[in-house]
Write an enzyme that holds these catalytic residues in place. Structure first.
Site, mmCIF file in Angstrom:
data_model
loop_
_atom_site.group_PDB
_atom_site.id
_atom_site.type_symbol
_atom_site.label_atom_id
_atom_site.label_comp_id
_atom_site.label_asym_id
_atom_site.label_seq_id
_atom_site.Cartn_x
_atom_site.Cartn_y
_atom_site.Cartn_z
ATOM 1 N N PRO A 2 0.811 -1.211 0.000
ATOM 2 C CA PRO A 2 0.000 0.000 0.000
ATOM 3 C C PRO A 2 0.845 1.262 0.000
ATOM 4 C CG PRO A 2 -0.018 -1.035 2.156
ATOM 5 C CD PRO A 2 0.735 -1.949 1.256
ATOM 6 N N GLU A 3 0.593 2.133 -0.934
ATOM 7 C CA GLU A 3 1.189 3.456 -0.917
ATOM 8 C C GLU A 3 0.063 4.447 -0.645
ATOM 9 O OE1 GLU A 3 3.997 4.203 -4.080
ATOM 10 O OE2 GLU A 3 4.563 2.110 -4.172
ATOM 11 N N LYS A 61 1.658 7.451 4.534
ATOM 12 C CA LYS A 61 1.131 6.093 4.646
ATOM 13 C C LYS A 61 0.653 5.774 6.051
ATOM 14 C CE LYS A 61 4.642 5.069 1.270
ATOM 15 N NZ LYS A 61 5.982 4.482 1.103
ATOM 16 N N ARG A 271 16.150 -3.274 -3.466
ATOM 17 C CA ARG A 271 14.914 -3.610 -4.159
ATOM 18 C C ARG A 271 15.117 -3.429 -5.650
ATOM 19 N NH1 ARG A 271 13.701 0.449 -0.335
ATOM 20 N NH2 ARG A 271 12.761 -1.167 0.902
#
Length: 288
Positions: A2-3, A61, A271
């Site tokens: 979730p952003e 967030k 990442r």
DNA sequence: CGAGTACCCTGTTGGC
DNA sequence: TGCCAACAGGGTACTC
């Protein structure tokens, strides 16, 4: 993952289904879900039982609901979904499932609020809230959809950094709500490379980048917001957006939607970064 | 102090 | 078919 848009959809759901309700009981099923609540799971359960929660807020967030009863308690229920967290509003007889971490029942019966989190990067805590913001997150910058967001201040703070552009975008103390996916998408749309030195960013480039961030977030919000006007407060409503609207993220080897050059995946900050090597050429003096 | 890295976690995927 | 490494990645504690 979730952003900001996903979290905003959850905020709306919380606002609709939880704001104004009084907690009848709390059960922590996994201590890690309240690890930021330093007084421990038992205290978390006891301290929240009987309180009434107010309007749902969000910064970046993070989500929180202030305790409005007892009044002036100066506390808020703070939540971060981490990577896989969900806040679900469900009938009490719904089977728990393996990843249920916390459940809240409310006075007057009806649906429960459940925090479900596979990877347990997320968590809830009850935090002092002396200003409008929980004390724990005063270091989190305004997000680009916040009316308080100041583009001029962001531009100068960005230029004072000595780092790469994407690193700065992911730094929540500079700008909040931007994660790996939307960073890559906004950089592609702005034709900027992730290693562009922040101090060389011109003001018009910063403004264009902010505009693209808002565009990407806005369309995600539209996609998620429509399917969420229901009992189910969840983070997966944006899957339609993910499959349809992403230009670079997760598209290694596929043709760039602008120039057909194959999208490249590169390791970055433990990442991945996705970019078009032609639209987003490496800067002369890249900065990690 | 600012910049950059290690680590937390578990289900899924891909290579051998 | 089965096993293991790689991967997903936000935030924070830590090092340099």
């Amino acid at each position: 993952m979730p952003e900001l848009p996903e979290v905003e959809v959850v905020r709306r759901g919380l606002h609709r289904w939880v704001a104004g309700r009084t907690v009848a009981h709390v059960q922590v099923a996994h201590p890690r879900a309240v690890r930021r609540h330093l007084a421990g799971p038992a205290d978390f359960e006891a301290a929240l039982t009987g309180v009434t929660l107010g309007a749902a807020h969000r910064r970046g967030k993070y989500l929180w609901l202030p305790v409005i009863e007892p009044a002036q308690s100066g506390r808020a229920l703070l939540a971060h979904l981490g990577m896989s967290g969900q806040l679900l509003v469900l009938p009490p007889d719904t089977p728990p499932g393996p990843h249920l971490r916390i459940r809240f029942g409310f006075t007057g019966g009806g649906c429960e609020l459940r925090f479900v989190d596979q990877r347990t990067f997320g968590g809830l805590s009850l935090e002092p809230c002396s200003t409008g913001l929980p004390d724990l997150i005063t270091h989190i910058a305004a997000d680009p959809l916040d009316p308080e967001f100041d583009a001029g201040r962001f531009a100068s703070a960005l230029r004072r950094r000595r780092t790469g552009l994407k690193r700065a975008l992911l730094d929540q103390s500079l700008i909040s709500g931007v994660g790996n996916i939307y960073a890559d998408e906004a950089l592609w749309r702005s034709r900027l490379h992730y290693a562009r030195p922040t101090e060389t960013m011109r003001r018009f480039e910063v403004d264009r980048l902010l505009e693209e961030i808002r565009t990407v977030m806005g369309s995600a919000l539209d996609a998620g917001g429509t399917s969420f006007d229901s009992l189910y407060v969840d983070i997966n409503g944006s899957s339609g957006f993910f499959s349809r609207s992403l230009h670079v993220y997760g598209r290694a080897g596929r043709a760039c939607d602008r120039c057909s050059t194959p999208i490249r995946r590169e390791p970055f900050m433990n990442r991945s970064s996705f970019r078009c090597p032609r639209c987003q050429p490496r800067p002369r003096r890249p900065r990690w």
